[in-house]
Design an enzyme around this catalytic site. Structure first.
Site, PDB file in Angstrom:
ATOM      1  N   ASP A 147       0.860  -1.181   0.000  1.00  0.00           N
ATOM      2  CA  ASP A 147       0.000   0.000   0.000  1.00  0.00           C
ATOM      3  C   ASP A 147       0.895   1.228   0.000  1.00  0.00           C
ATOM      4  O   ASP A 147       2.017   1.189   0.527  1.00  0.00           O
ATOM      5  CB  ASP A 147      -0.902   0.008   1.241  1.00  0.00           C
ATOM      6  CG  ASP A 147      -2.224   0.725   1.009  1.00  0.00           C
ATOM      7  OD1 ASP A 147      -2.191   1.937   0.713  1.00  0.00           O
ATOM      8  OD2 ASP A 147      -3.285   0.082   1.140  1.00  0.00           O
ATOM      9  N   ASP A 167       3.953   2.260  -4.297  1.00  0.00           N
ATOM     10  CA  ASP A 167       2.937   2.696  -5.246  1.00  0.00           C
ATOM     11  C   ASP A 167       2.975   1.748  -6.440  1.00  0.00           C
ATOM     12  O   ASP A 167       3.980   1.672  -7.152  1.00  0.00           O
ATOM     13  CB  ASP A 167       3.247   4.134  -5.686  1.00  0.00           C
ATOM     14  CG  ASP A 167       2.237   4.692  -6.675  1.00  0.00           C
ATOM     15  OD1 ASP A 167       1.423   3.917  -7.206  1.00  0.00           O
ATOM     16  OD2 ASP A 167       2.262   5.913  -6.921  1.00  0.00           O
ATOM     17  N   TYR A 194     -13.059   6.689 -12.502  1.00  0.00           N
ATOM     18  CA  TYR A 194     -13.116   5.430 -11.753  1.00  0.00           C
ATOM     19  C   TYR A 194     -13.727   4.323 -12.604  1.00  0.00           C
ATOM     20  O   TYR A 194     -13.173   3.219 -12.715  1.00  0.00           O
ATOM     21  CB  TYR A 194     -13.934   5.631 -10.483  1.00  0.00           C
ATOM     22  CG  TYR A 194     -14.009   4.416  -9.588  1.00  0.00           C
ATOM     23  CD1 TYR A 194     -12.860   3.882  -9.005  1.00  0.00           C
ATOM     24  CD2 TYR A 194     -15.228   3.797  -9.324  1.00  0.00           C
ATOM     25  CE1 TYR A 194     -12.924   2.771  -8.181  1.00  0.00           C
ATOM     26  CE2 TYR A 194     -15.301   2.684  -8.488  1.00  0.00           C
ATOM     27  CZ  TYR A 194     -14.146   2.176  -7.922  1.00  0.00           C
ATOM     28  OH  TYR A 194     -14.224   1.073  -7.098  1.00  0.00           O
TER      29      TYR A 194
END
Length: 328
Positions: free
Chosen positions: A32, A57, A146
């Site tokens: 994470d 990342d 998204y």
């Protein structure tokens, strides 16, 4: 001991998946970058010999030493507040991040499960939504960052499956709730819970006739676990098919919390879906799965979790300062 990599492990769903796999006897590597995840969600795993954490990342090159059996890719902003603030990072984690992890799975000969979403259906014209429905998505609307990130994610995953013979799984997740959700992240349940606990009126966007179907996190994790270990490569809906209007749900929250607030109405955001209900016939058939936990039971557990939060957490409106990520 089999080894699994879970990205987005500090998020709500990622942390629950981590617990499940550790309990099943796996060695879990969690990854994470904390752009939306919370270290608190992993605090109970400190010192656990079967858990390793890597802060990274996934839009940058991903490498894991040694063998790897499974990858679960759950790294992505998932709430409207987050992906509207960091639209480019949202697109990057769905595209570059997914590409990196598919490449890792290919090198390691690992099976990979990709977390997709009911948002790939957009504002659906088919109800309930089946896996063979292609969706009704505004590619250039504010939610498109998204929706399209997830749709691309599915496309590249199936391309790797077909072209490289990679073992892939795709779960389309419908509204999920439970402990470790983040207050004030723009999703229905934490928004209503936060308002009730602060003594504020509950805000409904639109007239409240739009519907959602809420699945408790333990049921969701069970469905994902079964899908990973199945032989099915195409997308599968995992969610609760019991539909409720937002207005009726707000009234349930008021009754549960005993707070007696009013409901106030505001304008519906652009492209907000009016109906959301999964058809889970496929999950029943190939996974022998359906949700078991009633909403009344799950909501009580969730309410007790939110009640346990500190006053600072309860009144904190913004999770992160995203300015460093916006530059990228």
């Amino acid at each position: 001991m089999k080894k699994v990599l879970i990205t987005g492990v500090a998020g709500f769903l990622g942390s629950h998946l981590c617990d499940r796999f550790i309990n099943e006897g796996y060695y879990v590597i969690g990854m994470d970058n904390f752009i939306t995840g919370d270290k608190k969600n992993l605090s109970h795993l400190e010192g656990n010999p079967n858990f390793e954490f890597i802060e990274h990342d996934v839009t940058k090159f991903v490498n894991i030493e040694g063998d790897l059996d499974y990858i679960l890719h759950f790294a992505s902003p998932a709430s409207p507040i987050d992906y509207l603030k960091i639209p480019i990072q949202t697109l990057k984690v769905g595209s570059l991040g997914t590409h990196n992890l598919l490449g890792l799975a290919k090198v390691k000969k690992a099976r990979i499960l990709i977390a997709s979403t009911s948002e790939v259906y957009g504002d659906p014209l088919v109800h309930p939504q089946t896996e063979d429905y292609y969706g009704n998505v505004n590619t250039i609307g504010p939610r498109g960052v998204y929706d399209e990130a997830k749709r691309f994610q599915e496309s590249i995953t199936m391309a790797y499956h077909r072209f490289h013979g990679l073992e892939t799984r795709i779960v389309r997740i419908f509204n999920t709730y439970g402990p470790r959700m983040r207050l004030n992240d723009g999703r229905v349940i934490p928004a209503f819970m936060g308002q009730a606990l602060r003594g504020e009126d509950l805000t409904i966007f639109g007239d409240g006739s739009q519907t959602r179907s809420f699945c408790y996190v333990d049921d969701q994790v069970e469905g994902i676990y079964r899908l990973l270990l199945s032989d099915y490569a195409s997308p599968v809906n995992i969610g609760n098919p019991h539909e409720i209007t937002i207005k009726d749900f707000a009234e349930e929250i008021i009754k549960l919390t005993g707070t007696g607030q009013k409901i106030i109405y505001k304008e519906l955001p652009q492209d907000d879906p009016l109906q959301r209900q999964p058809d889970i016939s496929l999950a029943k058939k190939i996974l022998d799965w359906e949700p078991k936990i009633e909403r009344s039971e799950g909501m009580l557990k969730t309410y007790n979790y939110f009640k346990s939060l500190s006053e600072e957490e309860l009144y904190k409106r913004d999770h992160k300062d995203f300015k460093d990520h916006i530059k990228r």
